[in-house]
Motif scaffolding. Structure first.
Motif, PDB file in Angstrom:
ATOM      1  N   PRO A 169     -75.279  84.550  76.270  1.00  0.00           N
ATOM      2  CA  PRO A 169     -74.772  84.856  74.953  1.00  0.00           C
ATOM      3  C   PRO A 169     -76.048  84.761  74.049  1.00  0.00           C
ATOM      4  CG  PRO A 169     -73.136  83.758  75.929  1.00  0.00           C
ATOM      5  CD  PRO A 169     -74.188  83.762  76.916  1.00  0.00           C
ATOM      6  N   VAL A 170     -76.960  83.618  74.056  1.00  0.00           N
ATOM      7  CA  VAL A 170     -77.994  83.245  73.324  1.00  0.00           C
ATOM      8  C   VAL A 170     -79.182  84.499  73.506  1.00  0.00           C
ATOM      9  CG1 VAL A 170     -79.987  81.926  72.583  1.00  0.00           C
ATOM     10  CG2 VAL A 170     -77.765  81.096  73.551  1.00  0.00           C
ATOM     11  N   ALA A 171     -79.189  85.107  74.392  1.00  0.00           N
ATOM     12  CA  ALA A 171     -80.375  86.262  74.612  1.00  0.00           C
ATOM     13  C   ALA A 171     -79.497  87.536  73.978  1.00  0.00           C
ATOM     14  CB  ALA A 171     -80.327  86.448  76.035  1.00  0.00           C
ATOM     15  N   GLU A 172     -78.484  87.697  73.918  1.00  0.00           N
ATOM     16  CA  GLU A 172     -77.742  88.730  73.127  1.00  0.00           C
ATOM     17  C   GLU A 172     -77.950  88.486  71.650  1.00  0.00           C
ATOM     18  OE1 GLU A 172     -73.768  90.008  75.873  1.00  0.00           O
ATOM     19  OE2 GLU A 172     -73.535  88.229  74.738  1.00  0.00           O
ATOM     20  N   GLU A 173     -77.618  87.372  71.402  1.00  0.00           N
ATOM     21  CA  GLU A 173     -77.773  87.122  69.852  1.00  0.00           C
ATOM     22  C   GLU A 173     -79.144  87.386  69.275  1.00  0.00           C
ATOM     23  OE1 GLU A 173     -77.602  83.206  66.723  1.00  0.00           O
ATOM     24  OE2 GLU A 173     -76.893  83.193  68.669  1.00  0.00           O
ATOM     25  N   LEU A 174     -80.409  86.829  70.091  1.00  0.00           N
ATOM     26  CA  LEU A 174     -81.679  86.905  69.572  1.00  0.00           C
ATOM     27  C   LEU A 174     -82.395  88.311  69.797  1.00  0.00           C
ATOM     28  CD1 LEU A 174     -83.335  83.690  71.023  1.00  0.00           C
ATOM     29  CD2 LEU A 174     -82.241  84.101  68.756  1.00  0.00           C
ATOM     30  N   THR A 175     -81.723  89.045  70.843  1.00  0.00           N
ATOM     31  CA  THR A 175     -82.258  90.460  71.064  1.00  0.00           C
ATOM     32  C   THR A 175     -81.551  91.565  70.174  1.00  0.00           C
ATOM     33  OG1 THR A 175     -80.788  90.977  72.948  1.00  0.00           O
ATOM     34  CG2 THR A 175     -83.288  89.763  73.247  1.00  0.00           C
ATOM     35  N   GLY A 176     -80.105  91.168  70.069  1.00  0.00           N
ATOM     36  CA  GLY A 176     -79.255  92.065  69.456  1.00  0.00           C
ATOM     37  C   GLY A 176     -78.685  92.871  70.216  1.00  0.00           C
ATOM     38  N   TRP A 177     -78.849  92.908  71.695  1.00  0.00           N
ATOM     39  CA  TRP A 177     -78.402  93.556  72.749  1.00  0.00           C
ATOM     40  C   TRP A 177     -77.069  93.054  73.449  1.00  0.00           C
ATOM     41  CZ3 TRP A 177     -79.565  98.619  74.423  1.00  0.00           C
ATOM     42  CH2 TRP A 177     -80.773  99.183  73.985  1.00  0.00           C
ATOM     43  N   ILE A 178     -76.177  93.383  73.558  1.00  0.00           N
ATOM     44  CA  ILE A 178     -75.030  92.965  74.485  1.00  0.00           C
ATOM     45  C   ILE A 178     -75.083  93.033  75.994  1.00  0.00           C
ATOM     46  CG2 ILE A 178     -73.282  92.687  72.466  1.00  0.00           C
ATOM     47  CD1 ILE A 178     -71.930  95.103  74.079  1.00  0.00           C
ATOM     48  N   GLN A 179     -74.859  92.342  76.645  1.00  0.00           N
ATOM     49  CA  GLN A 179     -75.135  92.443  78.409  1.00  0.00           C
ATOM     50  C   GLN A 179     -74.745  93.770  78.759  1.00  0.00           C
ATOM     51  OE1 GLN A 179     -75.102  89.109  81.519  1.00  0.00           O
ATOM     52  NE2 GLN A 179     -73.073  90.147  81.468  1.00  0.00           N
ATOM     53  N   LEU A 187     -86.711  95.744  81.196  1.00  0.00           N
ATOM     54  CA  LEU A 187     -86.895  94.375  80.284  1.00  0.00           C
ATOM     55  C   LEU A 187     -87.537  94.809  78.934  1.00  0.00           C
ATOM     56  CD1 LEU A 187     -86.754  91.325  79.733  1.00  0.00           C
ATOM     57  CD2 LEU A 187     -88.812  91.299  81.339  1.00  0.00           C
ATOM     58  N   ASP A 188     -88.696  95.588  79.030  1.00  0.00           N
ATOM     59  CA  ASP A 188     -89.449  95.749  77.672  1.00  0.00           C
ATOM     60  C   ASP A 188     -88.735  96.408  76.865  1.00  0.00           C
ATOM     61  OD1 ASP A 188     -89.579  98.264  78.841  1.00  0.00           O
ATOM     62  OD2 ASP A 188     -91.905  98.529  79.249  1.00  0.00           O
ATOM     63  N   LYS A 189     -87.621  97.358  77.011  1.00  0.00           N
ATOM     64  CA  LYS A 189     -86.930  98.052  75.967  1.00  0.00           C
ATOM     65  C   LYS A 189     -85.891  96.883  75.312  1.00  0.00           C
ATOM     66  CE  LYS A 189     -83.329 101.411  75.439  1.00  0.00           C
ATOM     67  NZ  LYS A 189     -82.469 102.601  75.980  1.00  0.00           N
ATOM     68  N   ILE A 190     -85.538  95.831  75.989  1.00  0.00           N
ATOM     69  CA  ILE A 190     -84.453  94.881  75.658  1.00  0.00           C
ATOM     70  C   ILE A 190     -85.134  93.817  74.741  1.00  0.00           C
ATOM     71  CG2 ILE A 190     -82.614  93.387  76.014  1.00  0.00           C
ATOM     72  CD1 ILE A 190     -82.139  96.262  76.531  1.00  0.00           C
ATOM     73  N   LEU A 191     -86.386  93.234  75.294  1.00  0.00           N
ATOM     74  CA  LEU A 191     -87.247  92.119  75.094  1.00  0.00           C
ATOM     75  C   LEU A 191     -88.670  92.837  74.510  1.00  0.00           C
ATOM     76  CD1 LEU A 191     -87.301  89.153  74.543  1.00  0.00           C
ATOM     77  CD2 LEU A 191     -88.355  88.962  76.479  1.00  0.00           C
ATOM     78  N   LYS A 192     -88.649  93.422  73.156  1.00  0.00           N
ATOM     79  CA  LYS A 192     -89.708  94.103  72.632  1.00  0.00           C
ATOM     80  C   LYS A 192     -90.846  93.045  72.116  1.00  0.00           C
ATOM     81  CE  LYS A 192     -87.864  98.688  71.266  1.00  0.00           C
ATOM     82  NZ  LYS A 192     -88.741  99.457  72.137  1.00  0.00           N
ATOM     83  N   ILE A 193     -91.886  93.086  72.823  1.00  0.00           N
ATOM     84  CA  ILE A 193     -93.113  92.070  72.394  1.00  0.00           C
ATOM     85  C   ILE A 193     -93.944  92.854  71.553  1.00  0.00           C
ATOM     86  CG2 ILE A 193     -94.878  90.829  73.326  1.00  0.00           C
ATOM     87  CD1 ILE A 193     -92.094  90.148  74.470  1.00  0.00           C
ATOM     88  N   LEU A 194     -93.983  92.200  70.119  1.00  0.00           N
ATOM     89  CA  LEU A 194     -95.015  92.945  69.428  1.00  0.00           C
ATOM     90  C   LEU A 194     -96.558  92.230  69.324  1.00  0.00           C
ATOM     91  CD1 LEU A 194     -92.626  93.294  66.189  1.00  0.00           C
ATOM     92  CD2 LEU A 194     -92.930  95.029  68.289  1.00  0.00           C
ATOM     93  N   SER A 195     -96.678  90.915  69.648  1.00  0.00           N
ATOM     94  CA  SER A 195     -97.714  90.308  69.758  1.00  0.00           C
ATOM     95  C   SER A 195     -97.508  89.359  70.862  1.00  0.00           C
ATOM     96  CB  SER A 195     -97.874  89.165  68.723  1.00  0.00           C
ATOM     97  OG  SER A 195     -96.831  88.125  68.751  1.00  0.00           O
ATOM     98  N   LYS A 196     -98.484  89.656  71.947  1.00  0.00           N
ATOM     99  CA  LYS A 196     -98.624  88.933  73.284  1.00  0.00           C
ATOM    100  C   LYS A 196     -99.910  88.314  73.722  1.00  0.00           C
ATOM    101  CE  LYS A 196     -98.367  93.558  75.200  1.00  0.00           C
ATOM    102  NZ  LYS A 196     -97.777  94.374  76.199  1.00  0.00           N
ATOM    103  N   ALA A 218     -85.862  92.477  67.486  1.00  0.00           N
ATOM    104  CA  ALA A 218     -84.533  92.715  67.873  1.00  0.00           C
ATOM    105  C   ALA A 218     -84.135  94.172  67.679  1.00  0.00           C
ATOM    106  CB  ALA A 218     -83.577  91.819  67.174  1.00  0.00           C
ATOM    107  N   LYS A 219     -83.053  94.490  68.481  1.00  0.00           N
ATOM    108  CA  LYS A 219     -82.496  95.705  68.196  1.00  0.00           C
ATOM    109  C   LYS A 219     -82.464  96.281  67.069  1.00  0.00           C
ATOM    110  CE  LYS A 219     -78.694  98.562  69.996  1.00  0.00           C
ATOM    111  NZ  LYS A 219     -77.428  98.591  70.487  1.00  0.00           N
ATOM    112  N   ASP A 220     -81.935  95.469  65.734  1.00  0.00           N
ATOM    113  CA  ASP A 220     -82.037  95.910  64.520  1.00  0.00           C
ATOM    114  C   ASP A 220     -83.347  96.042  63.766  1.00  0.00           C
ATOM    115  OD1 ASP A 220     -82.658  93.268  64.025  1.00  0.00           O
ATOM    116  OD2 ASP A 220     -80.705  93.112  63.071  1.00  0.00           O
ATOM    117  N   GLY A 221     -84.496  95.553  64.477  1.00  0.00           N
ATOM    118  CA  GLY A 221     -85.750  95.596  63.700  1.00  0.00           C
ATOM    119  C   GLY A 221     -86.257  94.549  63.307  1.00  0.00           C
TER     120      GLY A 221
END
Length: 253
Positions: A169-179, A187-196, A218-221
């Protein structure tokens, strides 16, 4: 150890008695002899046997395959099919219910002879053992899932191709994606890395890697600053079987 209790569902009374004798000779208990699919479902709920021996062709509106389906779904009791019929259509329909075993009765003219007692005993022992292991694995998975749901960090697990298998549930909350949406996605679609600058999330890691002050979208930007670790999942031969990413959101002062 108490003898396993087995319910026999067989509409041929003589055959049912023969099976009962074979079971008792092998040291099993016979919970009951049942002669119809409807009674089999009802009795399974009342008696809760360890296993059901189910004839596929039964008297009444409900055949053995339908009865077995209901018994498995309602009570999680393994079922071994007994039948004198081996047509491809019957076998295929029976396989769809994931039986614990399948025994073909031998036919001689108008008489049906139950299988060899050794074959019956072996099939039952394998079915009971497999069901025990499957139940233990299910319980372990439920236990692990409960733990992962309760932790304060976000957890994402992937398969060997980097596709999402699990999110807490915490990953869902932070990424904005439900399981349910994320399962099977990269993975790179769900966990979008902007700076790495300090993360190795998308590379083929071979050991645990830590990342810090990494920006994700996150999914909502929404942009979030996170830190965490990535750990490979290995199979029994040491080959990569997936990845676990654990991360948390930074608290900004």
């Amino acid at each position: 150890m108490a003898a396993a209790q087995i319910m026999v569902v067989e509409d041929e009374r003589i055959t049912a008695k023969d099976i009962q004798s074979a079971l008792e000779s092998a040291g099993y208990g016979v919970a009951d002899l049942v002669f119809s699919g409807e009674d089999a479902v009802r009795k399974a709920g009342e008696l809760q046997p360890d296993l059901v021996l189910m004839d596929i062709k039964l008297e009444g509106e409900m055949d053995g395959i339908e009865a077995a389906t209901q018994i498995r779904e309602r009570y999680d009791i393994p079922v071994i099919y007994l039948t004198a019929y081996s047509s491809a259509s019957i076998v295929q329909r029976a396989k769809m219910t994931e039986p614990a075993g399948y025994l073909l009765k031998e036919q001689f003219g108008f008489l049906t002879k139950p299988f060899e007692e050794s074959e019956l005993n072996t099939t039952i022992e394998i079915a009971l053992y497999n069901h025990k292991i499957e139940k233990r694995l299910r319980n372990r998975e439920q236990w692990l899932a409960a733990i992962l749901k309760s932790v304060s960090d976000a957890v994402i697990a992937t398969d060997s191709k980097g596709r999402i298998k699990y999110m807490n549930p915490v990953a869902e909350e932070l990424t904005g994606w439900i399981q349910e949406e994320a399962i099977g996605e990269d993975l790179d679609k769900i966990l979008k890395i902007l700076s790495k600058e300090s993360t190795n999330i998308e590379s083929g890691i071979t050991s645990t890697d830590f990342f810090d002050k990494t920006v994700i979208r996150a999914k909502d930007g929404t942009k979030l600053l996170v830190g965490g670790s990535t750990t490979p999942i290995k199979d029994e031969k040491g080959n990569s079987d997936g990845l676990v990413v654990v991360f948390r959101k930074y608290r900004l002062n």
